[in-house]
Scaffold this motif. Sequence first.
Motif, PDB file in Angstrom:
ATOM      1  N   ASN A   1      20.940  24.137 -23.266  1.00  0.00           N
ATOM      2  CA  ASN A   1      22.260  24.609 -22.840  1.00  0.00           C
ATOM      3  C   ASN A   1      22.526  24.296 -21.361  1.00  0.00           C
ATOM      4  O   ASN A   1      23.152  25.086 -20.642  1.00  0.00           O
ATOM      5  CB  ASN A   1      22.402  26.123 -23.085  1.00  0.00           C
ATOM      6  CG  ASN A   1      23.860  26.556 -23.109  1.00  0.00           C
ATOM      7  OD1 ASN A   1      24.755  25.770 -23.442  1.00  0.00           O
ATOM      8  ND2 ASN A   1      24.114  27.800 -22.744  1.00  0.00           N
ATOM      9  N   ALA A   2      22.053  23.137 -20.927  1.00  0.00           N
ATOM     10  CA  ALA A   2      22.262  22.737 -19.537  1.00  0.00           C
ATOM     11  C   ALA A   2      23.697  22.296 -19.324  1.00  0.00           C
ATOM     12  O   ALA A   2      24.315  21.672 -20.191  1.00  0.00           O
ATOM     13  CB  ALA A   2      21.315  21.591 -19.179  1.00  0.00           C
TER      14      ALA A   2
ATOM     15  N   GLN B   1      23.773  20.290 -14.144  1.00  0.00           N
ATOM     16  CA  GLN B   1      22.325  20.391 -14.256  1.00  0.00           C
ATOM     17  C   GLN B   1      21.733  19.125 -14.883  1.00  0.00           C
ATOM     18  O   GLN B   1      20.676  18.639 -14.451  1.00  0.00           O
ATOM     19  CB  GLN B   1      21.967  21.623 -15.098  1.00  0.00           C
ATOM     20  CG  GLN B   1      22.229  22.945 -14.393  1.00  0.00           C
ATOM     21  CD  GLN B   1      21.999  24.132 -15.304  1.00  0.00           C
ATOM     22  OE1 GLN B   1      22.232  24.054 -16.517  1.00  0.00           O
ATOM     23  NE2 GLN B   1      21.553  25.240 -14.729  1.00  0.00           N
ATOM     24  N   THR B   2      22.399  18.593 -15.885  1.00  0.00           N
ATOM     25  CA  THR B   2      21.935  17.340 -16.488  1.00  0.00           C
ATOM     26  C   THR B   2      21.954  16.207 -15.469  1.00  0.00           C
ATOM     27  O   THR B   2      21.038  15.372 -15.425  1.00  0.00           O
ATOM     28  CB  THR B   2      22.820  16.970 -17.693  1.00  0.00           C
ATOM     29  OG1 THR B   2      22.778  18.030 -18.659  1.00  0.00           O
ATOM     30  CG2 THR B   2      22.357  15.671 -18.337  1.00  0.00           C
ATOM     31  N   PHE B   3      22.995  16.198 -14.651  1.00  0.00           N
ATOM     32  CA  PHE B   3      23.118  15.149 -13.638  1.00  0.00           C
ATOM     33  C   PHE B   3      21.990  15.240 -12.616  1.00  0.00           C
ATOM     34  O   PHE B   3      21.315  14.245 -12.345  1.00  0.00           O
ATOM     35  CB  PHE B   3      24.489  15.258 -12.948  1.00  0.00           C
ATOM     36  CG  PHE B   3      24.683  14.279 -11.823  1.00  0.00           C
ATOM     37  CD1 PHE B   3      24.976  12.954 -12.091  1.00  0.00           C
ATOM     38  CD2 PHE B   3      24.565  14.686 -10.496  1.00  0.00           C
ATOM     39  CE1 PHE B   3      25.147  12.048 -11.056  1.00  0.00           C
ATOM     40  CE2 PHE B   3      24.740  13.790  -9.466  1.00  0.00           C
ATOM     41  CZ  PHE B   3      25.035  12.466  -9.741  1.00  0.00           C
ATOM     42  N   TRP B   4      21.775  16.412 -12.032  1.00  0.00           N
ATOM     43  CA  TRP B   4      20.818  16.547 -10.937  1.00  0.00           C
ATOM     44  C   TRP B   4      19.371  16.551 -11.418  1.00  0.00           C
ATOM     45  O   TRP B   4      18.481  16.078 -10.714  1.00  0.00           O
ATOM     46  CB  TRP B   4      21.101  17.815 -10.139  1.00  0.00           C
ATOM     47  CG  TRP B   4      22.359  17.735  -9.333  1.00  0.00           C
ATOM     48  CD1 TRP B   4      23.519  18.392  -9.551  1.00  0.00           C
ATOM     49  CD2 TRP B   4      22.568  16.918  -8.175  1.00  0.00           C
ATOM     50  NE1 TRP B   4      24.461  18.037  -8.609  1.00  0.00           N
ATOM     51  CE2 TRP B   4      23.903  17.137  -7.748  1.00  0.00           C
ATOM     52  CE3 TRP B   4      21.781  16.027  -7.451  1.00  0.00           C
ATOM     53  CZ2 TRP B   4      24.447  16.515  -6.642  1.00  0.00           C
ATOM     54  CZ3 TRP B   4      22.322  15.399  -6.342  1.00  0.00           C
ATOM     55  CH2 TRP B   4      23.639  15.638  -5.951  1.00  0.00           C
ATOM     56  N   LYS B   5      19.108  17.102 -12.579  1.00  0.00           N
ATOM     57  CA  LYS B   5      17.728  17.260 -13.044  1.00  0.00           C
ATOM     58  C   LYS B   5      17.247  16.121 -13.936  1.00  0.00           C
ATOM     59  O   LYS B   5      16.041  15.963 -14.140  1.00  0.00           O
ATOM     60  CB  LYS B   5      17.570  18.598 -13.778  1.00  0.00           C
ATOM     61  CG  LYS B   5      17.765  19.818 -12.892  1.00  0.00           C
ATOM     62  CD  LYS B   5      17.540  21.102 -13.644  1.00  0.00           C
ATOM     63  CE  LYS B   5      17.775  22.312 -12.735  1.00  0.00           C
ATOM     64  NZ  LYS B   5      16.779  22.359 -11.631  1.00  0.00           N
ATOM     65  N   LEU B   6      18.173  15.337 -14.481  1.00  0.00           N
ATOM     66  CA  LEU B   6      17.772  14.254 -15.372  1.00  0.00           C
ATOM     67  C   LEU B   6      18.268  12.890 -14.895  1.00  0.00           C
ATOM     68  O   LEU B   6      17.474  11.970 -14.683  1.00  0.00           O
ATOM     69  CB  LEU B   6      18.286  14.524 -16.794  1.00  0.00           C
ATOM     70  CG  LEU B   6      17.950  13.455 -17.836  1.00  0.00           C
ATOM     71  CD1 LEU B   6      16.435  13.281 -17.967  1.00  0.00           C
ATOM     72  CD2 LEU B   6      18.579  13.799 -19.178  1.00  0.00           C
TER      73      LEU B   6
ATOM     74  N   LEU C   1      17.792  16.982 -25.451  1.00  0.00           N
ATOM     75  CA  LEU C   1      16.948  18.102 -25.049  1.00  0.00           C
ATOM     76  C   LEU C   1      17.652  18.974 -24.012  1.00  0.00           C
ATOM     77  O   LEU C   1      17.565  20.208 -24.063  1.00  0.00           O
ATOM     78  CB  LEU C   1      15.627  17.580 -24.492  1.00  0.00           C
ATOM     79  CG  LEU C   1      14.589  18.636 -24.096  1.00  0.00           C
ATOM     80  CD1 LEU C   1      14.189  19.465 -25.313  1.00  0.00           C
ATOM     81  CD2 LEU C   1      13.367  17.971 -23.461  1.00  0.00           C
ATOM     82  N   MET C   2      18.369  18.321 -23.072  1.00  0.00           N
ATOM     83  CA  MET C   2      19.119  19.084 -22.071  1.00  0.00           C
ATOM     84  C   MET C   2      20.222  19.899 -22.744  1.00  0.00           C
ATOM     85  O   MET C   2      20.500  21.048 -22.348  1.00  0.00           O
ATOM     86  CB  MET C   2      19.715  18.138 -21.036  1.00  0.00           C
ATOM     87  CG  MET C   2      18.679  17.417 -20.174  1.00  0.00           C
ATOM     88  SD  MET C   2      17.659  18.515 -19.175  1.00  0.00           S
ATOM     89  CE  MET C   2      18.866  19.087 -17.970  1.00  0.00           C
ATOM     90  N   ARG C   3      20.854  19.339 -23.758  1.00  0.00           N
ATOM     91  CA  ARG C   3      21.876  20.100 -24.486  1.00  0.00           C
ATOM     92  C   ARG C   3      21.238  21.274 -25.235  1.00  0.00           C
ATOM     93  O   ARG C   3      21.831  22.352 -25.329  1.00  0.00           O
ATOM     94  CB  ARG C   3      22.611  19.181 -25.459  1.00  0.00           C
ATOM     95  CG  ARG C   3      23.403  18.052 -24.804  1.00  0.00           C
ATOM     96  CD  ARG C   3      24.282  17.331 -25.810  1.00  0.00           C
ATOM     97  NE  ARG C   3      24.868  16.128 -25.221  1.00  0.00           N
ATOM     98  CZ  ARG C   3      24.394  14.895 -25.389  1.00  0.00           C
ATOM     99  NH1 ARG C   3      23.310  14.715 -26.146  1.00  0.00           N
ATOM    100  NH2 ARG C   3      24.979  13.862 -24.828  1.00  0.00           N
TER     101      ARG C   3
END
Length: 295
Positions: free
Chosen positions: A198-199, A203-208, A193-195
Amino acid sequence: MEKEQFFRHRFLPVTTIVLALIVIWYVFAVILNAPFQRDMDTRANETPGSVEFIGRTLSQPKPVLPAPHQVAQNVFENTFMRRLSSNRSLVYHSWVTLSSTMLGFGFGTLLGIVIAVGIVHIRALDRSLMPWIIASQTVPILAIAPMVIVVLGAINITGLIPKALISTYLSFFPVAVGMVKGLRSPEVMHLDLMRTYNATAAQTFWKLRVPASVPFLFTSMKVAIAASLVGAIVGELPTGAVAGIGSKLLAGSYYSQTIDIWAALVAGSVLAALLVTIVGLVAKVVDRSMGGRAA
């Protein structure tokens, strides 16, 4: 209803186990102290009755196994009846040990998080570093502590830092393992979903990944802070420290003051319980601030 459930499912079982342990403690105190007391009575040509003999075994000044009331009395006197600056104060010695514990815990937590982030994002570190991290914990801390003290002492680094580094050695491992598990805990669907959004990797690291790892982090921190306390106490032993829980254990062993040894162990146990409780409370606060439901 809630109070009744608390009494049945929590208070009553814990109280029963504690009382059973105290009874067993008293029984073994009598058994282990009896030979010495019997020898003392023989030399004094005395033949005390059974009740008096048991009372004597539970009131020896240097028993093999102190009775619970002797340890409790020692803890009370050296906690509430001494000045905080006194060398006999358990509060003073606990504070000295706590200082190196918290410094080592801080270093260990930071090091564990950095290692975990590297392992999760760099495949080479995952294959090369993790086995060495696991292998490092197979070396007994009692063998490492004197080497650390001697090496750092040779370059004039003494005092708090060597003990903190020993605490760091024990505390970084559970944090690293827990954070690796936590950073890898997001499901594939969420990563996809993050991909889709287009994260970026950041952003994937900090938000997920980071939010998902928080419960794992605090669980591992509970283990780490207890291990850090053990490291601080062990670090005080080879230095011949004059302050700290380790120094109380050393002094008690030198002069056969078994009651002081057990009192120091109780102080260390209480300190560990308080530290773990504080970490647990912080975890609840952080969980609520992130939108988690109260347990």
